[in-house]
Design an enzyme around this catalytic site. Structure first.
Site, PDB file in Angstrom:
ATOM      1  N   ASP A  37     -11.679  13.782 -26.319  1.00  0.00           N
ATOM      2  CA  ASP A  37     -10.703  13.143 -27.202  1.00  0.00           C
ATOM      3  C   ASP A  37      -9.189  13.228 -26.451  1.00  0.00           C
ATOM      4  OD1 ASP A  37     -10.138  15.901 -27.232  1.00  0.00           O
ATOM      5  OD2 ASP A  37      -9.858  15.749 -29.650  1.00  0.00           O
ATOM      6  N   HIS A 241      -7.788   6.225   3.056  1.00  0.00           N
ATOM      7  CA  HIS A 241      -7.606   6.465   1.553  1.00  0.00           C
ATOM      8  C   HIS A 241      -7.824   7.807   1.136  1.00  0.00           C
ATOM      9  CE1 HIS A 241      -7.781   1.980   0.671  1.00  0.00           C
ATOM     10  NE2 HIS A 241      -6.666   1.978   1.233  1.00  0.00           N
ATOM     11  N   ASP A 258       1.458   8.589   2.285  1.00  0.00           N
ATOM     12  CA  ASP A 258       1.621   7.170   1.714  1.00  0.00           C
ATOM     13  C   ASP A 258       1.828   7.519   0.390  1.00  0.00           C
ATOM     14  OD1 ASP A 258       1.134   4.885   0.788  1.00  0.00           O
ATOM     15  OD2 ASP A 258      -0.429   4.131   2.395  1.00  0.00           O
ATOM     16  N   ASP A 269       5.586   1.198  -2.087  1.00  0.00           N
ATOM     17  CA  ASP A 269       4.780   1.901  -1.270  1.00  0.00           C
ATOM     18  C   ASP A 269       5.356   2.056   0.210  1.00  0.00           C
ATOM     19  OD1 ASP A 269       2.161   2.123  -0.014  1.00  0.00           O
ATOM     20  OD2 ASP A 269       1.558   0.102  -0.324  1.00  0.00           O
ATOM     21  N   HIS A 348      -7.454  -2.219   9.615  1.00  0.00           N
ATOM     22  CA  HIS A 348      -7.006  -2.840   8.360  1.00  0.00           C
ATOM     23  C   HIS A 348      -5.969  -3.898   8.684  1.00  0.00           C
ATOM     24  CE1 HIS A 348      -3.127  -0.331   8.383  1.00  0.00           C
ATOM     25  NE2 HIS A 348      -4.144   0.773   8.522  1.00  0.00           N
ATOM     26  N   HIS A 352       0.370  -6.125   2.667  1.00  0.00           N
ATOM     27  CA  HIS A 352      -0.158  -6.970   1.293  1.00  0.00           C
ATOM     28  C   HIS A 352       1.020  -7.046   0.440  1.00  0.00           C
ATOM     29  CE1 HIS A 352       0.481  -2.948  -0.553  1.00  0.00           C
ATOM     30  NE2 HIS A 352      -0.122  -2.365   0.559  1.00  0.00           N
ATOM     31  N   HIS A 359      -1.111  -3.360  -4.799  1.00  0.00           N
ATOM     32  CA  HIS A 359      -1.928  -4.352  -3.877  1.00  0.00           C
ATOM     33  C   HIS A 359      -1.401  -5.572  -4.818  1.00  0.00           C
ATOM     34  CE1 HIS A 359      -4.333  -1.461  -1.888  1.00  0.00           C
ATOM     35  NE2 HIS A 359      -3.434  -1.649  -1.090  1.00  0.00           N
ATOM     36  N   GLU A 382       2.622  -2.672   7.393  1.00  0.00           N
ATOM     37  CA  GLU A 382       2.074  -1.137   7.555  1.00  0.00           C
ATOM     38  C   GLU A 382       0.887  -1.238   8.867  1.00  0.00           C
ATOM     39  OE1 GLU A 382      -0.529   0.171   4.657  1.00  0.00           O
ATOM     40  OE2 GLU A 382      -0.181  -1.673   3.337  1.00  0.00           O
ATOM     41  N   TYR A 386      -5.624   5.155  14.371  1.00  0.00           N
ATOM     42  CA  TYR A 386      -6.291   6.084  13.512  1.00  0.00           C
ATOM     43  C   TYR A 386      -7.423   6.616  14.815  1.00  0.00           C
ATOM     44  CZ  TYR A 386      -4.053   4.017   9.685  1.00  0.00           C
ATOM     45  OH  TYR A 386      -3.388   3.412   9.082  1.00  0.00           O
ATOM     46  N   ARG A 404       0.560   6.074  10.526  1.00  0.00           N
ATOM     47  CA  ARG A 404       0.656   5.002   9.847  1.00  0.00           C
ATOM     48  C   ARG A 404       2.273   4.869   9.490  1.00  0.00           C
ATOM     49  NH1 ARG A 404      -2.986   4.871   6.627  1.00  0.00           N
ATOM     50  NH2 ARG A 404      -2.031   5.468   4.646  1.00  0.00           N
ATOM     51  N   GLU A 406       4.967   2.453   7.050  1.00  0.00           N
ATOM     52  CA  GLU A 406       4.958   1.438   6.253  1.00  0.00           C
ATOM     53  C   GLU A 406       6.104   1.278   5.522  1.00  0.00           C
ATOM     54  OE1 GLU A 406       2.307   0.100   2.288  1.00  0.00           O
ATOM     55  OE2 GLU A 406       2.297   2.107   3.109  1.00  0.00           O
TER      56      GLU A 406
END
Length: 437
Positions: A37, A241, A258, A269, A348, A352, A359, A382, A386, A404, A406
Site C-alpha cells: 500500500d 545506462h 550523468d 541533463d 549512440h 536529444h 528525452h 553529449e 567507450y 562522455r 554532456e
C-alpha cells in the site's frame, strides 16, 4: 514559475491549431504502487501538466473550443476532508476552477455521464491514442453512446487524431518562462556536479557520490531527479545506462556522472567524466580531450537554420579522425565514417531534445528531412567514447576507459547558449576544482 495564465495561453495555442469542430482529451498520470500500500512519489504526466498545471492523479482534461459553458473542462477528485487529514490538501472541484482555470469541473466519476454531451456534434477528437487504456475505453464508450442518438439528429465524431502531433510541437519551442526554469535546473545541477567532484576520492563508493548529488539538489528545493543518476567508476562507464552505483572507486580510474535535477517538472541533463584521484593519466587525458574536441565541434554546429544531424556529424568526424590518430582505428577517415567503424567505441547519437522529459518530445525529422534548429529549442550535446575492458583489439592502456561530456544547449536567435557552461570540463579546470580544499 509558471502561472495559471501560462497554462491558459498553452490551451489557447493548442485549440487554435485544432481543426474546426473538434475536441481534445488528455488524462493525468495514474498513481503507481511501489509495494503493497505504498505509492511511488507522484509525478504528473508531462502533457497533462503542460496544459493544466494540475498535479493530482485521477483527472481528465477536455478542451472543447466554442463550448458555451466554457472551453476547459476538468474532471477530478472532489475534495474529501477525510483524505485531506491523511494525505494533505487537494484541489477538489472548487480548486480546479479557482486555482487551475477550469471553466467547468466535474467529479471524475461523472466522466462517463458527461463525456457524450461534450462529444455531440463534434467531428473529430484529439487524444493520445493507445496511451491510456482507461481513457481509450471511456472515449469509445462515449462515442457509441452518441452514435445511439443518431435518430435524434445528433452526430458522433468520425475522426480520431493523435494529440501528440500538435501538442509536442508546442512543447518543443520553450517560452521565456520555461527557459528561466530550465536555467535554474541547470544551475542547481551544476552545483551538484561540482560538489560530487570535490567529494570524490579513491575508496569511496559510487553511491556515496550519488548521495552528494541528491543532497545538493534537495538543498535547493529540487527533491526530484530528472532521471536515475549514473555514477559509473572505471569500466562501469562503458555501460551506457549504468545505475547500479555500488562499486568502490579505484585509484587511477575515471568516474563518469550523468545526473540532473528537475525543477518545476523541467529537466537538466549533465555528464562529466573526471579522475577519481584528481589527476588524469596520459591515456585518459588523450581520450578525454578527443571527446571534448568533438563536443565543442558539435556545439558549434547548433544555431538557427542548421539541421539536427549536423552536430552529430561534426562529432563523428572529430572522433573518427582522433581514433585513427591514437591507433584505435585504422584506415581513411571518410571510409571509416561511411562504414560506421566508430560505432565500436561510440554507439549512440550526440544529443536529444530536453524539456519536461529528459528525452523530450518533438520530431527529429520533418517532411523526410532532418529538422532545422529554431530559437527556443533546447537539446543536449553529449559525444562519448567507450572502450570496453575486454576489448582485445586495442592496446591495454586504453581498455576500460569510458568518457562522455554532456551539456544542455539553448538555440538562440543568432547561435546558441550552453546553459550548463558553469561546470568545468577542460582537463586543467577539472583538476583545479578537484584540488580545492
Amino acid at each position: 514559475m509558471l502561472t495559471p495564465n501560462d497554462f491558459r495561453h498553452r490551451r489557447k495555442q493548442l485549440m487554435r491549431q485544432m481543426k474546426k469542430n473538434s475536441v481534445a482529451l488528455v488524462a493525468s498520470a495514474p498513481a503507481s504502487i511501489r509495494n503493497r500500500d505504498v505509492e511511488y512519489p507522484y509525478r504528473q504526466h508531462s502533457d497533462f501538466h503542460y496544459l493544466t498545471g494540475f498535479h493530482e492523479p485521477e483527472a481528465v482534461a477536455v478542451l472543447a473550443p466554442g463550448c458555451k459553458e466554457g472551453e476547459f473542462i476538468l474532471f477530478c477528485r472532489p475534495f474529501d476532508p477525510e483524505k485531506a487529514i491523511w494525505t494533505g490538501r487537494h484541489a477538489g472541484l472548487e480548486g480546479a476552477r479557482a486555482e487551475h482555470g477550469a471553466d467547468q469541473a466535474f467529479p471524475i466519476e461523472a466522466l462517463d455521464e458527461q463525456l457524450p454531451r461534450l462529444l455531440e456534434n463534434r467531428e473529430r477528437v484529439y487524444f493520445p491514442i493507445g496511451q491510456d487504456a482507461e481513457l481509450d475505453h471511456a472515449l469509445l464508450s462515449a462515442v457509441n453512446t452518441v452514435r445511439g442518438r443518431a435518430r435524434n439528429g445528433v452526430e458522433a465524431p468520425h475522426e480520431f487524431i493523435a494529440l501528440e502531433h500538435l501538442l509536442h510541437e508546442l512543447r518543443l519551442i520553450k517560452s521565456p518562462e520555461e527557459i528561466r526554469i530550465m536555467r535554474r535546473a541547470a544551475e542547481v545541477s551544476v552545483l551538484g556536479h561540482r560538489r560530487a567532484m570535490r567529494a570524490c576520492r579513491p575508496g569511496r563508493h559510487e553511491y556515496e557520490i550519488e548521495a552528494e548529488l541528491a543532497h545538493e539538489f534537495a538543498l535547493h528545493g529540487m527533491r526530484s531527479l530528472a532521471y536515475p543518476s549514473i555514477v559509473a567508476g572505471g569500466a562501469n562507464a562503458c555501460v551506457l545506462h549504468y545505475t547500479q552505483n555500488d562499486a568502490v572507486l579505484g585509484d587511477g580510474d575515471l568516474l563518469l556522472i550523468d545526473a540532473g535535477a528537475e525543477c518545476a517538472n523541467y529537466a537538466a541533463d549533465i555528464t562529466r567524466t573526471f579522475p577519481v584521484n584528481g589527476r588524469f593519466s596520459k591515456p585518459q587525458r588523450l581520450i578525454y580531450e578527443l571527446v571534448l574536441e568533438a563536443q565543442l565541434a558539435a556545439i558549434d554546429a547548433v544555431r538557427p537554420g542548421r539541421r539536427w544531424n549536423e552536430p552529430h556529424e561534426a562529432a563523428v568526424k572529430v572522433l573518427t579522425r582522433g581514433l585513427v590518430r591514437l591507433g584505435l582505428l585504422e584506415g581513411k577517415t571518410s571510409r571509416l565514417i561511411k562504414d560506421e567503424a566508430y560505432k565500436k567505441f561510440y554507439m549512440h547519437r550526440t544529443g536529444h531534445w530536453l524539456g519536461m522529459d529528459v528525452h523530450d518530445v518533438g520530431a527529429y525529422r520533418v517532411g523526410g528531412k532532418w529538422r532545422a534548429f529554431e530559437p527556443g529549442m533546447v537539446l543536449t550535446v553529449e559525444p562519448g567514447l567507450y572502450i570496453a575492458a575486454d576489448c582485445q583489439e586495442v592496446d591495454p592502456c586504453w581498455r576500460g576507459i569510458g568518457v562522455r561530456i554532456e551539456d544542455d544547449v539553448l538555440v538562440t536567435r543568432d547561435g546558441c547558449e550552453v546553459l550548463t557552461a558553469a561546470l568545468p570540463k577542460t582537463v586543467a579546470d577539472i583538476e583545479a576544482l578537484m584540488a580545492e580544499p
